[in-house]
Write an enzyme that holds these catalytic residues in place. Structure first.
Site, PDB file in Angstrom:
ATOM      1  N   ARG A  66       0.828  -1.214   0.000  1.00  0.00           N
ATOM      2  CA  ARG A  66       0.000   0.000   0.000  1.00  0.00           C
ATOM      3  C   ARG A  66       0.859   1.258   0.000  1.00  0.00           C
ATOM      4  O   ARG A  66       0.414   2.314  -0.462  1.00  0.00           O
ATOM      5  CB  ARG A  66      -0.974  -0.014   1.181  1.00  0.00           C
ATOM      6  N   GLU A 103       6.062 -10.245  15.224  1.00  0.00           N
ATOM      7  CA  GLU A 103       5.614 -10.746  16.525  1.00  0.00           C
ATOM      8  C   GLU A 103       6.052 -12.207  16.680  1.00  0.00           C
ATOM      9  O   GLU A 103       6.570 -12.608  17.716  1.00  0.00           O
ATOM     10  CB  GLU A 103       4.093 -10.607  16.605  1.00  0.00           C
TER      11      GLU A 103
HETATM   12  P1  AMP Z   1       5.197  -2.604  11.328  1.00  0.00           P
HETATM   13  O1  AMP Z   1       6.411  -3.192  10.692  1.00  0.00           O
HETATM   14  O2  AMP Z   1       4.745  -3.320  12.550  1.00  0.00           O
HETATM   15  O3  AMP Z   1       5.329  -1.100  11.563  1.00  0.00           O
HETATM   16  O4  AMP Z   1       3.994  -2.813  10.318  1.00  0.00           O
HETATM   17  C1  AMP Z   1       3.807  -1.953   9.272  1.00  0.00           C
HETATM   18  C2  AMP Z   1       3.310  -2.644   8.031  1.00  0.00           C
HETATM   19  O5  AMP Z   1       2.252  -3.558   8.310  1.00  0.00           O
HETATM   20  C3  AMP Z   1       2.757  -1.617   7.085  1.00  0.00           C
HETATM   21  O6  AMP Z   1       3.261  -1.889   5.786  1.00  0.00           O
HETATM   22  C4  AMP Z   1       1.250  -1.758   7.161  1.00  0.00           C
HETATM   23  O7  AMP Z   1       0.686  -1.716   5.878  1.00  0.00           O
HETATM   24  C5  AMP Z   1       1.002  -3.113   7.827  1.00  0.00           C
HETATM   25  N1  AMP Z   1       0.099  -3.015   8.997  1.00  0.00           N
HETATM   26  C6  AMP Z   1       0.447  -3.282  10.281  1.00  0.00           C
HETATM   27  N2  AMP Z   1      -0.598  -3.144  11.108  1.00  0.00           N
HETATM   28  C7  AMP Z   1      -1.647  -2.771  10.347  1.00  0.00           C
HETATM   29  C8  AMP Z   1      -3.038  -2.436  10.618  1.00  0.00           C
HETATM   30  N3  AMP Z   1      -3.558  -2.463  11.856  1.00  0.00           N
HETATM   31  N4  AMP Z   1      -3.816  -2.072   9.568  1.00  0.00           N
HETATM   32  C9  AMP Z   1      -3.309  -2.036   8.322  1.00  0.00           C
HETATM   33  N5  AMP Z   1      -2.036  -2.331   8.001  1.00  0.00           N
HETATM   34  C10 AMP Z   1      -1.203  -2.695   8.987  1.00  0.00           C
END
Ligand code: AMP
Length: 178
Positions: A66, A103
Site C-alpha cells: 500500500r 511478533e
Molecule cells: P510494522 O512493521 O509493525 O510497523 O507494520 C507496518 C506494516 O504492516 C505496514 O506496511 C502496514 O501496511 C502493515 N500493517 C500493520 N498493522 C496494520 C493495521 N492495523 N492495519 C493495516 N495495516 C497494517
C-alpha cells in the site's frame, strides 16, 4: 507545499476499521475509501509531501504494497523517481535484503542494488506505522545504497505500538494518529 484546504481529520473520517483482519485481535486500517475519493487521495499526497518542493527530492521510496500507492503519487508530484522496497522474492534483478522481527518470526524486505545513487535525497513512504520494523528495515536498505533519508511519511500511525522508537533520528510525518 499544500494547495488544499483538506485536513488530516477529513482523511481520518474515511479510514475504515476492520476488526479481526487478517487475524483475530488485529484492527485493520483500511485506506481504500481514502483512495477512492479523489479529493482525499490528492489531499493525502499533498499533506505527505508538504515539506518538499518539486526537485528537492530525488526519489520517493515506497514500501510494498500500500505504500506504493502514496509513494508513486508523491513521486510524480515532487518530480522525483519512484523506487519500490518489496517483500523478498518479488524484485527481478540483484537485490540487497534486510530481515526484521515480527511478533512471531521474521520477514525480509529487498531493494534493487542499483535503485538509488549514493547521496540521493529520499522520501520514504508507507501507509501505516505499527511496530516500525518494516520502515526501519526499509530505511536500512536505503542507507545501504548510500542515499539520505530526508523524512519518513505515513498516512497512519498506531502510536500505542511505539514504532517511532525504531526510527530514532529520522524526521517522521504521520497524518492520522491512533
Ligand atoms: P510494522 O512493521 O509493525 O510497523 O507494520 C507496518 C506494516 O504492516 C505496514 O506496511 C502496514 O501496511 C502493515 N500493517 C500493520 N498493522 C496494520 C493495521 N492495523 N492495519 C493495516 N495495516 C497494517
Amino acid at each position: 507545499m499544500s494547495h488544499t484546504s483538506l485536513s488530516p481529520a477529513d482523511i481520518a473520517h474515511a479510514i475504515r476499521n476492520v476488526p479481526d483482519f487478517p487475524k483475530p485481535g488485529i484492527q485493520f486500517k483500511d485506506i481504500t475509501p481514502v483512495l477512492a475519493d479523489a479529493r482525499l487521495f490528492a489531499g493525502a499526497v499533498d499533506l505527505l509531501t508538504q515539506n518538499f518542493k518539486p526537485g528537492s527530492v530525488d526519489a520517493v521510496v515506497g514500501i510494498d504494497a500500500r505504500g506504493f500507492i502514496f509513494a508513486a503519487a508523491a513521486a510524480v508530484k515532487l518530480q522525483a523517481g519512484f523506487v519500490p522496497v518489496r517483500k523478498k522474492g518479488k524484485l527481478p534483478y540483484k537485490t540487497h535484503e534486510q530481515d526484521y522481527a515480527l511478533e512471531y518470526g521474521t520477514a525480509t524486505v529487498a531493494i534493487h542494488v542499483d535503485a538509488l545513487k549514493p547521496g540521493s535525497r529520499v522520501l520514504l513512504v508507507d501507509d501505516l506505522l505499527a511496530t516500525g520494523g518494516t520502515a526501519a528495515a526499509a530505511a536500512q536498505l536505503v542507507e545501504k545504497l548510500g542515499a539520505n533519508i530526508l523524512e519518513i511519511g505515513f498516512l497512519i500511525e498506531l502510536s500505542f505500538l511505539n514504532g517511532r522508537d525504531k526510527l530514532k533520528g529520522y524526521p517522521i510525518r504521520s497524518l492520522v494518529t491512533y
